[in-house]
Motif scaffolding. Structure first.
Motif, PDB file in Angstrom:
ATOM      1  N   UNK A   1       0.839  -1.206   0.000  1.00 31.86           N
ATOM      2  CA  UNK A   1       0.000   0.000   0.000  1.00 31.86           C
ATOM      3  C   UNK A   1       0.871   1.252   0.000  1.00 31.86           C
ATOM      4  N   UNK A   2       1.932   1.234   0.826  1.00 26.21           N
ATOM      5  CA  UNK A   2       2.830   2.389   0.887  1.00 26.21           C
ATOM      6  C   UNK A   2       3.474   2.652  -0.472  1.00 26.21           C
ATOM      7  N   UNK A   3       3.875   1.603  -1.175  1.00 25.14           N
ATOM      8  CA  UNK A   3       4.495   1.782  -2.486  1.00 25.14           C
ATOM      9  C   UNK A   3       3.500   2.381  -3.485  1.00 25.14           C
ATOM     10  N   UNK A   4       2.291   1.833  -3.528  1.00 24.38           N
ATOM     11  CA  UNK A   4       1.285   2.315  -4.485  1.00 24.38           C
ATOM     12  C   UNK A   4       0.894   3.759  -4.175  1.00 24.38           C
ATOM     13  N   UNK A   5       0.572   4.026  -2.924  1.00 23.60           N
ATOM     14  CA  UNK A   5       0.126   5.378  -2.587  1.00 23.60           C
ATOM     15  C   UNK A   5       1.287   6.363  -2.494  1.00 23.60           C
ATOM     16  N   UNK A   6       2.477   5.861  -2.217  1.00 28.04           N
ATOM     17  CA  UNK A   6       3.657   6.725  -2.295  1.00 28.04           C
ATOM     18  C   UNK A   6       3.898   7.171  -3.731  1.00 28.04           C
ATOM     19  N   UNK A   7       3.774   6.238  -4.673  1.00 24.88           N
ATOM     20  CA  UNK A   7       3.903   6.587  -6.094  1.00 24.88           C
ATOM     21  C   UNK A   7       2.795   7.552  -6.512  1.00 24.88           C
ATOM     22  N   UNK A   8       1.573   7.326  -6.017  1.00 27.36           N
ATOM     23  CA  UNK A   8       0.471   8.243  -6.331  1.00 27.36           C
ATOM     24  C   UNK A   8       0.746   9.627  -5.744  1.00 27.36           C
ATOM     25  N   UNK A   9       1.375   9.673  -4.578  1.00 29.98           N
ATOM     26  CA  UNK A   9       1.715  10.957  -3.962  1.00 29.98           C
ATOM     27  C   UNK A   9       2.743  11.698  -4.808  1.00 29.98           C
ATOM     28  N   UNK A  10       3.774  10.989  -5.250  1.00 30.59           N
ATOM     29  CA  UNK A  10       4.798  11.620  -6.085  1.00 30.59           C
ATOM     30  C   UNK A  10       4.177  12.120  -7.387  1.00 30.59           C
ATOM     31  N   UNK A  11       3.324  11.300  -7.991  1.00 34.24           N
ATOM     32  CA  UNK A  11       2.654  11.704  -9.232  1.00 34.24           C
ATOM     33  C   UNK A  11       1.771  12.928  -8.993  1.00 34.24           C
ATOM     34  N   UNK A  12       1.011  12.930  -7.909  1.00 34.73           N
ATOM     35  CA  UNK A  12       0.145  14.068  -7.605  1.00 34.73           C
ATOM     36  C   UNK A  12       0.965  15.314  -7.289  1.00 34.73           C
TER      37      UNK A  12
END
Length: 182
Positions: free
Chosen positions: A67-78
């Motif tokens: 979850x941290x990897x997926x939402x961390x990537x989403x955070x960087x993208x956002x």
């Protein structure tokens, strides 16, 4: 998530349906709409996965780093997309909130018969700030949705702004519910 199973499954269904509609919105001819819909689909499906009641499925320990990897990537993208401002700032807050919930749920040991993430000593300050933000977002989104229903027109399913607003409203409500049970 902890709490009664029925509301948890309703939350899973709401988030999954929102994610599915966002996938349909990715077929839009408007490039900005496609980009926003992709991020919202990730959030919708991710929220659905995190909202599965603990009585039905307790995630293995390796799920939280996932979850941290997926939402961390989403955070960087956002964060990258937020340079342009607009709705991307909300995506950034939402992605950060999902990282926060994954950390909180993964770091807390599950009480006997319960679910990880629940401290029992009240709401931490960051949870309160996120609750206030998403509550305000839900109220504003709901107010913006009301006038949009009058002029629906004949736009394609992926280009209907009132449906996109309704999906964002649903995800905001789901975020409030998830933060309350954290």
């Amino acid at each position: 998530m902890h709490g009664p199973a029925s509301p948890g499954w309703l939350l899973v269904a709401l988030c999954a349906a929102t994610g599915a509609y966002c996938l349909l919105r990715m077929r839009s001819t408007v490039e900005e709409q496609r980009r926003a819909a992709g991020g919202e689909a990730v959030m919708g499906f991710g929220m659905a996965a995190m909202a599965v009641p603990a009585t039905a499925f307790t995630p293995p320990p390796w799920a939280w780093p996932g979850y941290l990897a997926v939402f961390g990537a989403a955070t960087v993208h956002a964060l990258w997309a937020a340079r342009a401002g607009g709705h991307h700032l909300h995506h950034l807050v939402g992605a950060c909130a999902m990282v926060y919930m994954a950390v909180a749920m993964g770091a807390s040991p599950a009480p006997p018969g319960g679910h990880a993430g629940h401290g029992g000593s009240g709401f931490p300050p960051l949870t309160v700030v996120l609750l206030l933000y998403f509550t305000a977002y839900v109220l504003l989104s709901g107010a913006r949705l009301v006038p949009a229903t009058a002029g629906a027109g004949t736009a394609a399913w992926g280009d209907r702004p009132e449906l996109a607003r309704a999906c964002r409203l649903a995800m905001g409500i789901a975020m409030v519910a998830m933060l309350l049970t954290l």
